[in-house]
Design a protein around this motif. Structure first.
Motif, short mmCIF file in Angstrom:
data_model
loop_
_atom_site.label_atom_id
_atom_site.label_comp_id
_atom_site.label_asym_id
_atom_site.label_seq_id
_atom_site.Cartn_x
_atom_site.Cartn_y
_atom_site.Cartn_z
N VAL A 96 -5.82 37.06 66.12
CA VAL A 96 -6.57 35.80 66.11
C VAL A 96 -7.94 36.07 65.50
N LEU A 97 -8.34 35.23 64.58
CA LEU A 97 -9.69 35.29 64.02
C LEU A 97 -10.46 34.11 64.58
N THR A 98 -11.58 34.38 65.24
CA THR A 98 -12.35 33.31 65.87
C THR A 98 -13.70 33.13 65.22
N HIS A 99 -14.25 31.93 65.41
CA HIS A 99 -15.60 31.62 64.95
C HIS A 99 -16.40 31.10 66.13
N ARG A 100 -17.62 31.60 66.25
CA ARG A 100 -18.54 31.10 67.26
C ARG A 100 -19.75 30.52 66.56
N GLY A 101 -20.02 29.26 66.79
CA GLY A 101 -21.12 28.59 66.10
C GLY A 101 -20.79 27.14 65.87
N VAL B 202 -8.08 31.26 62.60
CA VAL B 202 -6.88 31.69 61.88
C VAL B 202 -6.03 32.53 62.82
N LEU B 203 -4.74 32.22 62.90
CA LEU B 203 -3.81 32.97 63.75
C LEU B 203 -2.73 33.60 62.88
N LEU B 204 -2.32 34.82 63.25
CA LEU B 204 -1.24 35.49 62.54
C LEU B 204 -0.13 35.80 63.54
N TYR B 205 1.04 35.22 63.29
CA TYR B 205 2.22 35.46 64.12
C TYR B 205 3.19 36.38 63.39
N GLY B 206 3.79 37.30 64.13
CA GLY B 206 4.83 38.17 63.59
C GLY B 206 6.17 37.83 64.23
N PRO B 207 7.27 38.35 63.69
CA PRO B 207 8.59 38.02 64.23
C PRO B 207 8.80 38.59 65.63
N ARG B 208 9.38 37.81 66.50
CA ARG B 208 9.76 38.32 67.81
C ARG B 208 10.96 39.24 67.63
N ILE B 209 10.93 40.40 68.26
CA ILE B 209 11.97 41.41 68.05
C ILE B 209 12.97 41.40 69.20
N LEU B 210 14.23 41.35 68.85
CA LEU B 210 15.30 41.38 69.85
C LEU B 210 15.67 42.83 70.17
N GLU B 211 15.63 43.18 71.46
CA GLU B 211 16.03 44.51 71.90
C GLU B 211 17.43 44.45 72.47
N VAL B 212 18.28 45.39 72.06
CA VAL B 212 19.63 45.47 72.62
C VAL B 212 19.89 46.92 73.02
#
Length: 370
Positions: free
Chosen positions: A276-281, A330-340
């Motif tokens: 997450v990229l944040t701005h304060r102001g 600005v938010l950056l999402y990555g793929p959720r990983i399936l564990e088996v």
């Protein structure tokens, strides 16, 4: 044209060298990358009357960096795939999505709708009075009205544009549109409104029906995994009550997050928040930017200039806005990983993806093209 490629080459090489140093455990200020960035984009080197650098828009900087990497990083190849023909760069492959768009004239019912495709590298979350959650802000942009020339009416008319995602990238960037130009004060004012975002995001609702059908098999496997976890938790609880605590876990492996014929895509619609990229102001020309990065599991790092400190998931979720505290920009999402389980039989695949590291790892196999 060769001169125009110098910034892309220099920035990509500077990022590669910086990541190399960081991978070796070195703590260094990114001076070379900053110098190259200033040479490539002089506006980021502008100084105030007091001698310090003036505030710049962080999303513009991110967009420019991605554009530079887009020019230099070649797409990844897999056996039997034609990634080179499908994608021009690694950025398009892992960060690029596609919209299926329908344009319908609401003033001429007999005018047939037109269809097109549009590519995107980030989604925009528009913040109106009614928007309280990221999903609703994204959804509002995907159905909008515009005015254009109607061939049927031979004049300007109102059209409804409906967009649905037909390709989900592995890595999804979301910008919260928080800044707008205020003519009276001649500044880019900020919308401070609290807009909630999730640690786990499901993009299924934003997708075309065709893509939803393709996503369904992997989503069913995620459902099986969640059900199995509940059963295991209940079993462990029962064993603890009976003083037979067997907490040993079977070895697991990570399933691919992309479709077999589309390396760099997302095959489930499920995402996990990575940064997450944040701005304060109060405006884009003032204030302070901070990066919040998931290190591993539920451990997050707050990167405030040269001060790095651990934070919790709860603290990250408080970055949704609503006051003068840090607001998600600005938010950056990555793929959720399936564990088996390692011994579980699944359909073999030609794609080798064992985790979700950043595909823009310029320090290893992918190097800047001369």
């Amino acid at each position: 044209m060769a001169g125009g490629m110098i910034p892309a080459q220099s920035i990509t090489a500077a990022l590669r060298d910086l990541y190399d140093s960081m991978d070796k455990g070195a703590t260094i200020p990114p001076i070379i990358l900053l110098q190259v960035l200033h040479m490539a984009f002089p506006r980021f080197a502008e100084k105030s009357e007091h001698g310090g650098f003036t505030q710049q828009d962080a999303n513009e900087c991110w967009t420019e960096l991605v554009r530079m990497l887009q020019q230099k990083l070649q797409p990844k190849q897999t056996d039997g795939s034609d990634s080179q023909a499908k994608f021009k760069s690694l950025v398009d492959q892992y960060f690029g999505g596609t919209f299926d768009c329908e344009l319908k004239c609401i003033e001429a019912e007999d005018e047939p709708p037109s269809f097109s495709k549009e590519n995107f590298l980030q989604l925009s979350c528009f913040i109106s009075q009614d928007v309280r959650y990221m999903l609703s802000g994204l959804r509002s942009k995907m159905q909008e009205q515009l005015t254009k020339q109607s061939p049927t009416l031979e004049r300007d008319a109102v059209y409804t544009k409906t967009s649905k995602i037909s390709r989900l990238p592995a890595y999804l960037t979301v910008q919260f549109v928080r800044f707008y130009y205020k003519e009276k004060e001649s500044i880019n004012a900020k919308i401070l409104k609290d807009v909630k975002f999730p640690l786990e995001f499901d993009a299924f609702e934003l997708c075309s029906s065709k893509l939803q059908q393709k996503l369904t098999p992997m989503r069913a496997r995620f459902k099986e995994y969640e059900d199995r976890r509940v059963e295991e938790a209940q079993k462990q609880e029962k064993e603890v009550r009976n003083n037979r605590d067997d907490t040993s876990r079977a070895k697991v492996r990570h399933e691919p997050f992309s479709f077999e014929d589309d390396l760099g895509s997302n095959n489930s619609g499920y995402y996990t928040l990575q940064a997450v990229l944040t701005h304060r102001g109060r405006s884009s020309s003032s204030g302070h930017y901070v990066a919040w990065v998931r290190q591993k599991g539920d451990i997050w790092l707050k990167c405030d200039d040269d001060q790095v400190s651990p934070v919790t998931c709860e603290e990250v979720l408080k970055l949704s806005g609503g006051g003068d505290w840090h607001c998600a920009y600005v938010l950056l999402y990555g793929p959720r990983i399936l564990e088996v389980a390692e011994n579980e039989n699944t359909k073999p695949t030609a794609i080798e993806e064992t985790a979700a590291p950043s595909p823009m790892d310029t320090s290893s196999s992918t190097s800047p093209q001369q």
